[in-house]
Motif scaffolding. Structure first.
Motif, PDB file in Angstrom:
ATOM      1  N   ASP A  25       0.834  -1.207   0.000  1.00 18.16           N
ATOM      2  CA  ASP A  25       0.000   0.000   0.000  1.00 18.16           C
ATOM      3  C   ASP A  25       0.868   1.257   0.000  1.00 18.16           C
ATOM      4  O   ASP A  25       0.540   2.245  -0.668  1.00 18.16           O
ATOM      5  CB  ASP A  25      -0.934   0.002   1.209  1.00 18.16           C
ATOM      6  CG  ASP A  25      -1.934  -1.143   1.170  1.00 18.16           C
ATOM      7  OD1 ASP A  25      -2.244  -1.636   0.057  1.00 18.16           O
ATOM      8  OD2 ASP A  25      -2.396  -1.557   2.241  1.00 18.16           O
TER       9      ASP A  25
ATOM     10  N   LEU B 235       2.025   1.982  -3.424  1.00 18.91           N
ATOM     11  CA  LEU B 235       0.950   2.572  -4.214  1.00 18.91           C
ATOM     12  C   LEU B 235       0.911   4.087  -4.034  1.00 18.91           C
ATOM     13  O   LEU B 235       0.761   4.836  -4.986  1.00 18.91           O
ATOM     14  CB  LEU B 235      -0.392   1.950  -3.810  1.00 18.91           C
ATOM     15  CG  LEU B 235      -1.630   2.452  -4.547  1.00 18.91           C
ATOM     16  CD1 LEU B 235      -1.634   1.954  -5.983  1.00 18.91           C
ATOM     17  CD2 LEU B 235      -2.886   1.998  -3.825  1.00 18.91           C
TER      18      LEU B 235
ATOM     19  N   HIS C 187       3.512   4.619 -12.326  1.00 20.41           N
ATOM     20  CA  HIS C 187       3.133   3.207 -12.272  1.00 20.41           C
ATOM     21  C   HIS C 187       2.813   2.738 -10.841  1.00 20.41           C
ATOM     22  O   HIS C 187       3.358   1.737 -10.379  1.00 20.41           O
ATOM     23  CB  HIS C 187       4.227   2.331 -12.886  1.00 20.41           C
ATOM     24  CG  HIS C 187       4.785   2.870 -14.167  1.00 20.41           C
ATOM     25  ND1 HIS C 187       4.058   2.944 -15.325  1.00 20.41           N
ATOM     26  CD2 HIS C 187       5.997   3.405 -14.449  1.00 20.41           C
ATOM     27  CE1 HIS C 187       4.794   3.485 -16.280  1.00 20.41           C
ATOM     28  NE2 HIS C 187       5.972   3.783 -15.778  1.00 20.41           N
TER      29      HIS C 187
ATOM     30  N   GLN D 188       0.162   1.270  -9.406  1.00 18.80           N
ATOM     31  CA  GLN D 188      -0.438  -0.050  -9.241  1.00 18.80           C
ATOM     32  C   GLN D 188       0.576  -1.155  -9.514  1.00 18.80           C
ATOM     33  O   GLN D 188       0.625  -2.157  -8.811  1.00 18.80           O
ATOM     34  CB  GLN D 188      -1.670  -0.228 -10.142  1.00 18.80           C
ATOM     35  CG  GLN D 188      -2.418  -1.532  -9.878  1.00 18.80           C
ATOM     36  CD  GLN D 188      -2.958  -1.626  -8.453  1.00 18.80           C
ATOM     37  OE1 GLN D 188      -3.620  -0.715  -7.966  1.00 18.80           O
ATOM     38  NE2 GLN D 188      -2.670  -2.729  -7.761  1.00 18.80           N
ATOM     39  N   GLU D 189       1.422  -0.945 -10.516  1.00 17.16           N
ATOM     40  CA  GLU D 189       2.467  -1.934 -10.814  1.00 17.16           C
ATOM     41  C   GLU D 189       3.444  -2.045  -9.647  1.00 17.16           C
ATOM     42  O   GLU D 189       3.901  -3.135  -9.313  1.00 17.16           O
ATOM     43  CB  GLU D 189       3.211  -1.568 -12.101  1.00 17.16           C
ATOM     44  CG  GLU D 189       2.379  -1.713 -13.360  1.00 17.16           C
ATOM     45  CD  GLU D 189       1.533  -0.474 -13.690  1.00 17.16           C
ATOM     46  OE1 GLU D 189       1.357   0.414 -12.824  1.00 17.16           O
ATOM     47  OE2 GLU D 189       1.047  -0.408 -14.829  1.00 17.16           O
TER      48      GLU D 189
ATOM     49  N   ARG E  22       2.732  -1.425  -6.469  1.00 18.11           N
ATOM     50  CA  ARG E  22       2.030  -2.135  -5.396  1.00 18.11           C
ATOM     51  C   ARG E  22       2.031  -3.633  -5.669  1.00 18.11           C
ATOM     52  O   ARG E  22       2.295  -4.442  -4.789  1.00 18.11           O
ATOM     53  CB  ARG E  22       0.591  -1.633  -5.258  1.00 18.11           C
ATOM     54  CG  ARG E  22      -0.094  -2.264  -4.051  1.00 18.11           C
ATOM     55  CD  ARG E  22      -1.601  -2.077  -4.044  1.00 18.11           C
ATOM     56  NE  ARG E  22      -2.169  -2.542  -2.802  1.00 18.11           N
ATOM     57  CZ  ARG E  22      -2.310  -3.823  -2.462  1.00 18.11           C
ATOM     58  NH1 ARG E  22      -1.900  -4.785  -3.270  1.00 18.11           N
ATOM     59  NH2 ARG E  22      -2.831  -4.160  -1.301  1.00 18.11           N
ATOM     60  N   ASP E  23       1.734  -4.009  -6.904  1.00 16.60           N
ATOM     61  CA  ASP E  23       1.699  -5.429  -7.267  1.00 16.60           C
ATOM     62  C   ASP E  23       3.063  -6.086  -7.096  1.00 16.60           C
ATOM     63  O   ASP E  23       3.160  -7.230  -6.633  1.00 16.60           O
ATOM     64  CB  ASP E  23       1.213  -5.603  -8.707  1.00 16.60           C
ATOM     65  CG  ASP E  23      -0.237  -5.172  -8.908  1.00 16.60           C
ATOM     66  OD1 ASP E  23      -0.973  -5.017  -7.904  1.00 16.60           O
ATOM     67  OD2 ASP E  23      -0.630  -4.982 -10.074  1.00 16.60           O
TER      68      ASP E  23
ATOM     69  N   GLN F 210       3.580  -6.576  -3.373  1.00 17.40           N
ATOM     70  CA  GLN F 210       2.671  -7.606  -2.877  1.00 17.40           C
ATOM     71  C   GLN F 210       3.091  -8.998  -3.347  1.00 17.40           C
ATOM     72  O   GLN F 210       2.886  -9.988  -2.638  1.00 17.40           O
ATOM     73  CB  GLN F 210       1.234  -7.310  -3.300  1.00 17.40           C
ATOM     74  CG  GLN F 210       0.195  -8.184  -2.638  1.00 17.40           C
ATOM     75  CD  GLN F 210       0.202  -8.077  -1.119  1.00 17.40           C
ATOM     76  OE1 GLN F 210       0.383  -7.004  -0.558  1.00 17.40           O
ATOM     77  NE2 GLN F 210       0.022  -9.191  -0.449  1.00 17.40           N
TER      78      GLN F 210
END
Length: 134
Positions: free
Chosen positions: A19, A22, A28, A30-31, A33-34, A37
């Motif tokens: 988070d 993010l 980028h 979201q990328e 964060r992914d 994660q």
């Protein structure tokens, strides 16, 4: 340093490093964060490492990615660096302010105790108080 309570955002949650990426990554998000994660199965230390790599390593999170052949290793701030504060990141009083928000009992006293160490530097402000020998 990788303890979820030290996350810049969503402190204490299992996804706080993701988070935080993010929110911290202007390019980028979201990328980012992914990517953080994706390290969850390896634990919080791995998630923290990926967060630091993305945010401080200039690999496409805060600036356009550098070509891999010329990418410099990330410069990770020390644990006591004001950028690592849970609250008010980057300010001279962030450790004192973080104590104010984090301490549920006697928050102002906690803030004052941390701020009293300001003349000794940021590292002293993060260090736990020396217990009384009474």
């Amino acid at each position: 340093a990788f303890d979820p309570l030290m996350c810049p955002y969503e402190q204490g949650t299992a996804t706080c490093w993701a988070d935080s990426a993010l929110y911290a990554c202007k390019k980028h998000p979201q990328e980012a964060r992914d990517a953080v994660q994706a390290k969850a199965s390896e634990g919080q230390e791995a998630m923290y490492g990926e967060y630091m790599r993305l945010v401080y390593g200039k690999v496409g999170c805060t600036v356009d990615a550098l070509p891999t052949a010329t990418a410099a290793p990330p410069t990770v701030p020390a644990a006591f660096d004001p950028l690592m504060c849970p609250y008010e990141q980057g300010t001279a009083t962030c450790w004192a302010d973080s104590a104010l928000y984090a301490c549920k009992k006697h928050p102002q006293e906690a803030r004052d105790a941390v701020q009293a160490k300001a003349s000794e530097g940021q590292e002293a402000m993060l260090s736990p108080a020396t217990p009384s020998r009474r």
